[in-house]
Design an enzyme around this catalytic site. Structure first.
Site, PDB file in Angstrom:
ATOM      1  N   GLN A 126       1.056  -1.130  -0.046  1.00  0.00           N
ATOM      2  CA  GLN A 126       0.011  -0.056   0.056  1.00  0.00           C
ATOM      3  C   GLN A 126       0.685   1.247  -0.042  1.00  0.00           C
ATOM      4  O   GLN A 126       0.414   2.428  -0.683  1.00  0.00           O
ATOM      5  CB  GLN A 126      -0.974   0.001   1.441  1.00  0.00           C
ATOM      6  CG  GLN A 126      -2.223   1.171   1.385  1.00  0.00           C
ATOM      7  CD  GLN A 126      -3.239   0.557   0.480  1.00  0.00           C
ATOM      8  OE1 GLN A 126      -3.610  -0.778   0.649  1.00  0.00           O
ATOM      9  NE2 GLN A 126      -3.926   1.238  -0.275  1.00  0.00           N
ATOM     10  N   LYS A 141      -2.680  -0.729   6.742  1.00  0.00           N
ATOM     11  CA  LYS A 141      -3.732  -1.708   6.364  1.00  0.00           C
ATOM     12  C   LYS A 141      -4.039  -2.347   7.734  1.00  0.00           C
ATOM     13  O   LYS A 141      -3.516  -2.040   8.771  1.00  0.00           O
ATOM     14  CB  LYS A 141      -3.017  -2.716   5.583  1.00  0.00           C
ATOM     15  CG  LYS A 141      -4.061  -3.672   4.661  1.00  0.00           C
ATOM     16  CD  LYS A 141      -4.507  -3.018   3.484  1.00  0.00           C
ATOM     17  CE  LYS A 141      -5.743  -3.751   2.863  1.00  0.00           C
ATOM     18  NZ  LYS A 141      -6.185  -3.311   1.737  1.00  0.00           N
ATOM     19  N   ASP A 181     -12.352  -3.168   2.507  1.00  0.00           N
ATOM     20  CA  ASP A 181     -11.313  -4.368   1.743  1.00  0.00           C
ATOM     21  C   ASP A 181     -12.197  -5.460   1.741  1.00  0.00           C
ATOM     22  O   ASP A 181     -13.487  -5.431   2.110  1.00  0.00           O
ATOM     23  CB  ASP A 181     -10.160  -4.559   2.580  1.00  0.00           C
ATOM     24  CG  ASP A 181      -8.859  -5.596   1.468  1.00  0.00           C
ATOM     25  OD1 ASP A 181      -8.511  -4.903   0.381  1.00  0.00           O
ATOM     26  OD2 ASP A 181      -8.782  -6.557   1.608  1.00  0.00           O
TER      27      ASP A 181
HETATM   28  P1  NDP Z   1     -15.086  -8.292  -1.424  1.00  0.00           P
HETATM   29  O1  NDP Z   1     -15.252  -9.096  -0.123  1.00  0.00           O
HETATM   30  O2  NDP Z   1     -16.038  -7.507  -1.813  1.00  0.00           O
HETATM   31  O3  NDP Z   1     -15.041  -9.572  -2.791  1.00  0.00           O
HETATM   32  C1  NDP Z   1     -14.154 -10.694  -2.852  1.00  0.00           C
HETATM   33  C2  NDP Z   1     -14.667 -11.753  -3.723  1.00  0.00           C
HETATM   34  O4  NDP Z   1     -13.764 -12.612  -4.108  1.00  0.00           O
HETATM   35  C3  NDP Z   1     -15.788 -12.229  -3.155  1.00  0.00           C
HETATM   36  O5  NDP Z   1     -16.669 -12.594  -4.389  1.00  0.00           O
HETATM   37  C4  NDP Z   1     -15.285 -13.629  -2.521  1.00  0.00           C
HETATM   38  O6  NDP Z   1     -16.066 -14.696  -2.645  1.00  0.00           O
HETATM   39  C5  NDP Z   1     -14.319 -13.895  -3.556  1.00  0.00           C
HETATM   40  N1  NDP Z   1     -13.190 -14.665  -3.264  1.00  0.00           N
HETATM   41  C6  NDP Z   1     -12.579 -14.975  -2.189  1.00  0.00           C
HETATM   42  N2  NDP Z   1     -11.612 -15.758  -2.121  1.00  0.00           N
HETATM   43  C7  NDP Z   1     -11.676 -16.465  -3.145  1.00  0.00           C
HETATM   44  C8  NDP Z   1     -11.180 -17.430  -4.144  1.00  0.00           C
HETATM   45  N3  NDP Z   1      -9.919 -18.102  -3.309  1.00  0.00           N
HETATM   46  N4  NDP Z   1     -11.349 -17.611  -5.348  1.00  0.00           N
HETATM   47  C9  NDP Z   1     -12.553 -16.736  -5.788  1.00  0.00           C
HETATM   48  N5  NDP Z   1     -12.913 -16.244  -5.216  1.00  0.00           N
HETATM   49  C10 NDP Z   1     -12.686 -15.592  -4.223  1.00  0.00           C
HETATM   50  O7  NDP Z   1     -13.378  -7.766  -1.502  1.00  0.00           O
HETATM   51  P2  NDP Z   1     -13.090  -6.553  -2.621  1.00  0.00           P
HETATM   52  O8  NDP Z   1     -13.644  -6.831  -4.015  1.00  0.00           O
HETATM   53  O9  NDP Z   1     -13.130  -5.522  -2.054  1.00  0.00           O
HETATM   54  O10 NDP Z   1     -11.566  -6.984  -2.779  1.00  0.00           O
HETATM   55  C11 NDP Z   1     -11.017  -8.083  -3.709  1.00  0.00           C
HETATM   56  C12 NDP Z   1      -9.417  -7.739  -3.877  1.00  0.00           C
HETATM   57  O11 NDP Z   1      -9.314  -6.562  -4.324  1.00  0.00           O
HETATM   58  C13 NDP Z   1      -8.860  -8.066  -2.547  1.00  0.00           C
HETATM   59  O12 NDP Z   1      -7.475  -8.508  -2.990  1.00  0.00           O
HETATM   60  C14 NDP Z   1      -8.589  -6.739  -2.102  1.00  0.00           C
HETATM   61  O13 NDP Z   1      -7.508  -6.619  -1.417  1.00  0.00           O
HETATM   62  C15 NDP Z   1      -8.396  -5.739  -3.402  1.00  0.00           C
HETATM   63  N6  NDP Z   1      -8.664  -4.583  -3.446  1.00  0.00           N
HETATM   64  C16 NDP Z   1      -9.870  -3.827  -3.068  1.00  0.00           C
HETATM   65  C17 NDP Z   1     -10.190  -2.462  -3.218  1.00  0.00           C
HETATM   66  C18 NDP Z   1     -11.506  -2.154  -2.890  1.00  0.00           C
HETATM   67  O14 NDP Z   1     -11.629  -0.958  -2.872  1.00  0.00           O
HETATM   68  N7  NDP Z   1     -12.342  -3.014  -2.451  1.00  0.00           N
HETATM   69  C19 NDP Z   1      -8.960  -1.492  -3.435  1.00  0.00           C
HETATM   70  C20 NDP Z   1      -7.832  -2.271  -3.897  1.00  0.00           C
HETATM   71  C21 NDP Z   1      -7.804  -3.841  -3.795  1.00  0.00           C
HETATM   72  P3  NDP Z   1     -17.213 -14.990  -1.636  1.00  0.00           P
HETATM   73  O15 NDP Z   1     -18.427 -14.205  -1.965  1.00  0.00           O
HETATM   74  O16 NDP Z   1     -17.218 -16.359  -1.614  1.00  0.00           O
HETATM   75  O17 NDP Z   1     -16.515 -14.419  -0.189  1.00  0.00           O
END
Ligand code: NDP
Length: 461
Positions: A126, A141, A181
């Site tokens: 970050q 974080k 996150d």
């Molecule tokens: P969310 O919790 O909104 O979504 C995560 C998604 O990934 C869910 O659909 C989850 O499924 C799925 N998931 C988790 N583990 C796995 C896996 N092993 N294989 C496939 N799918 C999986 O999180 P975000 O969208 O906010 O974050 C996603 C990524 O983006 C993270 O790495 C985060 O650090 C990064 N990020 C996010 C930011 C943001 O603004 N939100 C900014 C910058 C980076 P389920 O529904 O089953 O939990």
């Protein structure tokens, strides 16, 4: 003369390598179990080496020793009561990694896998991501090993209140500004902000970002990371004479980043054919219905396999990694760390992938990245690709302190400008350090130089 110059350079390179090895060995020795943190440090060290060779001041000021050590790592007990009246205990974390260029800034993750290694790897990356946005924000974080899945709303609220009861002492609009996150969305941010407000008896909107619109949130923050991912991909494609329209896209996950990456990709004429959750993935050759995904995941909090109930021609497959065996032009890992390993990367390459851009943090293993680079796949690293989220968070802080609310269009336009600048800065830095086209090197060097220079200017901090 020429021979002398060459000798000098190779000697400096040797010194830098020895210095990096020594620092890396120290962090492994200090915390041998922190594998994800080691992975993040080694990836960054590998790419910033040319910057240290070019500018010996970074070694002379021992910047690496300092930059790998968080300014502060806070761990705390989070006791809360479940709906049966039983007291549960989770562990809370906040890593305040680096504040050389601004207050600590970075999300909170609620997921059973959260530990010091995870928060340190995320916090370390970050620092450089935030510097890359051009905004005045340091790196941090945090989160907890609390699993929101299967918990009632009341349980989530009680957990957030207990978590904030401790965290409140360590944050503030000019100190440390957390956001969401994995597992922390608008609902959780609302409960966290409510508790902070109550404890402080002050409406300090700038203490958290990703807030709801009714209490100081920014329009377009929800969309920012996903939209920013696609804006970055557009820049990559444009630079190579391609367009996103008509391209087949595979996006892992179905959370905040994935959903809004899908939305923008579809709006720009791409065809998203697959997405997933932590149980498995769906493949819809005719193009994923975003409306159904939003209804299932954002509104009803159901599983992605339920998609086939509404679209019987779509296919559901259990397990997460299989999604990378679907042939596509653009692959966007937007779920979690290390989701693309060497085998998955090789399959993507064999199936003709042209672009891989990391919406999630560290979703590709080092081996997978090696395969993409060797195969001349256009590769966008997380630090640059997903920086749109934190960039708009910083715009949210600006709106809070000026007590102004910008229109969606104004924030979105600024986001597009920031993503274009990030792409150009990465490209320029890669070129300047003789690795044209390598955006990993470009992103890491551009971010590192900004923070390292500030650390030198600030004295021994
Ligand atoms: P969310 O919790 O909104 O979504 C995560 C998604 O990934 C869910 O659909 C989850 O499924 C799925 N998931 C988790 N583990 C796995 C896996 N092993 N294989 C496939 N799918 C999986 O999180 P975000 O969208 O906010 O974050 C996603 C990524 O983006 C993270 O790495 C985060 O650090 C990064 N990020 C996010 C930011 C943001 O603004 N939100 C900014 C910058 C980076 P389920 O529904 O089953 O939990």
């Amino acid at each position: 003369m020429e021979a002398y110059v060459k000798d000098t350079i190779s000697k400096e390179e040797e010194l830098v390598q020895a210095y990096m090895d020594e620092v890396f060995e120290t962090i492994v020795k200090r915390d041998p179990h922190e594998k994800e943190f080691h992975q993040a440090v080694s990836t960054i060290f590998r790419s910033i080496k040319p910057a240290l060779v070019k500018n010996p001041a970074y070694r002379n000021h021992n910047i690496l020793e300092r930059i790998v050590e968080p300014e502060r790592l806070i761990t705390f007990r989070v006791p809360w009561m479940d709906d049966n009246g039983t007291v549960q205990v989770n562990r809370g974390f906040r890593v305040q990694f680096n504040s050389a260029i601004g207050p600590y800034k970075g999300g909170l993750r609620f997921h059973p896998s959260v530990n010091t290694s995870i928060v340190k790897f995320l916090g370390f990356q970050q620092i450089f991501k935030n510097a890359l946005t051009g905004q005045p924000i340091g790196g941090g974080k945090g989160g907890s090993d609390f699993d929101p899945k299967g918990k009632s709303d009341r349980e989530i609220m009680r957990f957030c209140q207990s978590f904030m009861s401790e965290l409140a002492q360590h944050i503030g609009k000019d100190i440390d500004v957390p956001a969401g996150d994995i597992g922390v969305g608008a609902k959780e941010i609302g409960y966290l902000f409510g508790q902070y407000k109550k404890m402080r008896n002050t409406f300090e909107a700038g203490v958290l970002t990703g807030k709801g619109l009714s209490y100081g949130g920014s329009l377009a923050r929800k969309e920012a990371t996903g939209y920013g991912t696609i804006y970055f991909v557009q820049e990559m494609l444009k630079d190579h004479g391609f367009d996103i329209a008509g391209k087949k896209v595979v996006i892992s996950g179905s959370g905040n980043v994935s959903i809004y990456a899908m939305e923008k990709a579809i709006e720009l004429g791409a065809k998203v054919i697959a997405c997933s959750d932590s149980d498995g993935y769906i493949y819809d050759e005719s193009g994923i219905s975003l409306e159904t995904v939003k209804q299932l995941k954002e509104v009803e909090k159901r599983r992605i396999h339920d998609y086939v109930e509404f679209h019987p021609n779509a296919h559901y497959q259990e397990g997460c990694t299989g999604i990378w065996s679907i042939a596509c032009d653009i692959a966007l890992p937007c779920a979690t760390q290390n989701e693309i390993d060497a085998a998955a990367a090789q399959t993507l390459v064999n199936n003709g992938v042209k672009v891989v851009a990391e919406g999630a943090n560290m979703p590709s293993t080092p081996e997978a990245i090696g395969i993409f680079l060797e195969s001349n796949v256009l590769f966008g690293p997380a630090k640059a690709v997903n920086a749109g989220g934190v960039a708009v968070s910083s715009l949210e802080m600006g709106q809070n302190s000026s007590r102004m609310a910008w229109s969606f269009e104004k924030v979105d336009t600024k986001l597009q400008e920031i993503m274009t600048d990030i792409y150009q800065n990465c490209k320029e830095a890669a070129k300047e350090y003789n690795q044209p086209g390598n955006l990993i090197v470009g992103a890491n060097i551009a971010g590192f130089i900004k923070v390292a220079d500030a650390m030198i200017d600030l004295g021994v901090i």
